[in-house]
Design a protein around this motif. Structure first.
Motif, short mmCIF file in Angstrom:
data_model
loop_
_atom_site.label_atom_id
_atom_site.label_comp_id
_atom_site.label_asym_id
_atom_site.label_seq_id
_atom_site.Cartn_x
_atom_site.Cartn_y
_atom_site.Cartn_z
N LYS A 69 -10.64 4.83 1.61
CA LYS A 69 -10.08 4.51 2.94
C LYS A 69 -8.55 4.41 2.85
N PHE A 70 -7.89 4.27 3.99
CA PHE A 70 -6.44 4.01 4.05
C PHE A 70 -6.23 2.59 3.54
N ALA A 71 -5.55 2.48 2.41
CA ALA A 71 -5.44 1.19 1.71
C ALA A 71 -4.84 0.10 2.59
N HIS A 87 0.83 -1.21 0.00
CA HIS A 87 0.00 0.00 0.00
C HIS A 87 0.86 1.25 0.00
N VAL A 88 2.16 1.14 0.29
CA VAL A 88 2.99 2.35 0.31
C VAL A 88 3.28 2.84 -1.10
N GLU A 89 3.20 1.90 -2.07
CA GLU A 89 3.59 2.32 -3.43
C GLU A 89 2.80 3.58 -3.84
N SER A 131 -5.09 2.88 14.14
CA SER A 131 -4.21 4.05 14.14
C SER A 131 -5.07 5.26 13.81
N TRP A 132 -4.79 6.34 14.51
CA TRP A 132 -5.66 7.51 14.39
C TRP A 132 -4.84 8.80 14.44
N GLY A 133 -5.25 9.78 13.59
CA GLY A 133 -4.45 11.00 13.47
C GLY A 133 -5.30 12.22 13.24
N LEU A 134 -4.87 13.33 13.87
CA LEU A 134 -5.49 14.65 13.66
C LEU A 134 -4.34 15.64 13.55
N GLN A 194 -0.95 14.41 15.79
CA GLN A 194 -0.69 13.33 16.73
C GLN A 194 -1.01 12.03 15.97
N GLU A 195 -0.26 10.99 16.25
CA GLU A 195 -0.61 9.71 15.66
C GLU A 195 -0.68 8.66 16.78
N GLY A 196 -1.89 8.10 16.92
CA GLY A 196 -2.11 7.08 17.94
C GLY A 196 -2.03 5.71 17.30
#
Ligand SMILES: O=C1CCCN[C@@H]1CCCn1cnc2ccccc2c1=O
Length: 511
Positions: free
Chosen positions: A204-206, A82-84, A261-264, A159-161
């Motif tokens: 969505k986040f792949a 998924h990073v590609e 994982s969650w980010g704002l 922040q990244e949880g």
């Protein structure tokens, strides 16, 4: 006074850039494009958000961590599939001094690949679960698209949880708990309404299992904007990074943990500026305003005796002390050499929610004069009532700002069941909620069908100047589903699709 030179309605992009610059929130980092300097006015807001969120995730049992900002090719390899899609955004360090590094390292664009090899090492038993870490940091994504302060930058604060759970159910509960905190930051601190929902498979986040999101709306251009995301990663990453625990019910058996994982990010500040700002500049919701009320002496004419002037300013200082004691973040502007009018403009530009003027006429009546920044409403408050009236007024301003933004979003979120109404709705600065099959290919088709042709023939637009309006993307599948979709009967609204509709899905032109 160099105020805002264009109107928000006439030239929104220019207006926005001037506001963030002239309200001293941002400075362009002209050495390298795509980077911005965040100044004290911004950091006060970010720190208010951070304190609010940090307190609540601590109460949930989330601990803080700080991982290195670089990741290796090797660990990136583990999530290569998924990073590609993101690879073009990776910034690489290839040299130290004048020596090439044997192995280049990437600057983190997010920290899964940095953290999860250690999750694998640290998480051994189900007693280690739930395992919850959050970090406040900055990440780098070398955007190819045009950058904009706060909304799209090559480096931003967030922040990244990153959490691990024994079961899908436990992970799922936390995903929604965090999403509600994100909604709370928008609605309770920034006075910005958001729609809660789930991203479609296409959006969505792949690397994840599903993504939940809070979606904002910018009335000035009718665009939707992703506000913050809380992903359930399923067992995808625990399989990539071998994060397992022994099955508590079956000796010898191992379970891959369920992760979130969650980010704002500082994007939230840009959304707030865009929604609340006006032609005088920034308009700050009181709960995140560094200065909630600015006190300005007026009517101190030259013919006033030095003694009377001193007495007046002493009275003003008492008013200031009263407000501080009442918990109001107040300041007094005693700058010499500037007229009251100049000061009024300056503090309006910087978004101070409530101005309080105090002159001899006010003193004679034992009142102060006030002006609300959000509505311009003016009036007087008896000095004896400041302790109660000013905090009340600040709360009223906060609530009114939210209510106005909520009404604007609600009135421009149209439930549509006739395809031919979609593009006119988008052109009228709406987002739409339509019955949809949720199939990615159909979304692609919808994007094409709703991209405006560059009708150069349009009135008084030079040949080839009229940019084609972008097609609409799916924003989210709202948790709150409207009525009227009959499973197995209602068709997907895309006339070229032909499939049955699965759910109501919100679409819009977006950032
Ligand atoms: O959203 C979040 C919330 C915080 C933690 N990470 C998730 C998912 C990040 C998705 N993402 C976003 N941009 C990237 C850019 C380059 C490489 C990888 C990525 C990448 O994985």
């Amino acid at each position: 006074i160099i105020g805002i030179t264009v109107s928000k309605a006439e030239n929104f992009p220019q207006w926005y850039q001037e506001v963030v610059l002239k309200a001293e929130m941002i400075e362009y980092y002209t050495e390298i494009s795509g980077f911005f300097i965040m100044r004290p006015a911004t950091m006060y807001i970010w720190n208010t958000i951070r304190k609010w969120f940090q307190e609540r995730i601590e109460a949930m049992g989330v601990d803080e961590t700080s991982f290195p900002m670089f990741l290796s090719q090797k660990s990136l390899e583990k999530e290569k599939d998924h990073v590609e899609g993101f690879a073009p955004e990776l910034a690489w360090v290839t040299k130290a001094g004048d020596k090439d590094l044997d192995v280049p390292v990437a600057v983190r664009p997010t920290s899964e690949a940095v953290m999860y090899p250690y999750y694998s090492k640290w998480i051994r038993s189900h007693r280690d679960l739930p395992f919850r870490l959050n970090q406040w940091n900055s990440v780098v994504r070398w955007e190819a698209k045009q950058t904009t302060p706060f909304l799209r930058a090559r480096e931003f604060l967030w922040q990244e949880g990153h959490t691990a759970h024994l079961t899908e159910k436990q992970a799922g509960e936390e995903v929604l708990q965090i999403l509600e905190l994100y909604a709370g930051i928008y609605e309770q601190l920034l006075a910005v309404p958001v729609v809660r929902g789930r991203k479609t498979e296409a959006e969505k986040f792949a690397g994840g299992y599903y993504t939940t999101t809070v979606e904002g709306y910018i009335p000035s251009n009718g665009r939707g904007i992703q506000g913050a995301t809380s992903h359930c990663l399923g067992q995808n990453f625990s399989k990539m990074f071998d994060i397992t625990v022994e099955d508590p019910n079956e000796k010898g058996k191992h379970i891959h943990v369920w992760q979130n994982s969650w980010g704002l990010s500082t994007r939230v500040i840009g959304v707030m500026v865009m929604i609340h700002g006006d032609d005088k500049g920034l308009v700050l919701p009181p709960r995140i305003a560094k200065i909630q009320s600015i006190l300005i002496p007026v009517g101190l004419t030259a013919k006033m005796s030095a003694e009377d002037k001193e007495k007046h300013l002493k009275h003003l200082d008492e008013i200031y002390q009263t407000l501080k004691k009442a918990g109001v973040r107040a300041e007094v502007d005693l700058r010499d050499g500037y007229t009251p009018a100049w000061k009024f403009n300056d503090w309006e530009l910087k978004g101070v929610p409530l101005r309080i003027e105090f002159g001899p006429k006010d003193a004679a009546k034992d009142v102060v004069s006030y002006a609300r920044r959000d509505t311009g409403e003016k009036g007087t408050i008896p000095i004896a009532e400041l302790t109660t009236k000013v905090p009340e007024m600040l709360e009223t301003i906060q609530q009114d700002m939210y209510n106005r933004a909520e009404a604007a979003y609600r009135e421009h979120r149209l439930k549509i069941t006739k395809w031919e109404e979609v593009v006119p709705a988008l052109d009228a600065k709406n987002v739409v909620i339509i019955p949809h099959c949720l199939v990615p290919e159909c979304e692609e088709k919808i994007k094409e069908l709703t991209a405006g042709r560059s009708d150069d023939a349009a009135e008084n637009v030079p040949e080839g100047q009229k940019a084609p309006s972008m097609g609409m993307k799916s924003l989210c599948i709202p948790f709150e589903q409207p009525e009227g979709l009959v499973k197995g009967e209602t068709k997907c609204l895309n006339p070229e699709c032909g499939r049955l509709a699965e759910q109501w899905c919100m679409f819009g032109r977006s950032y």
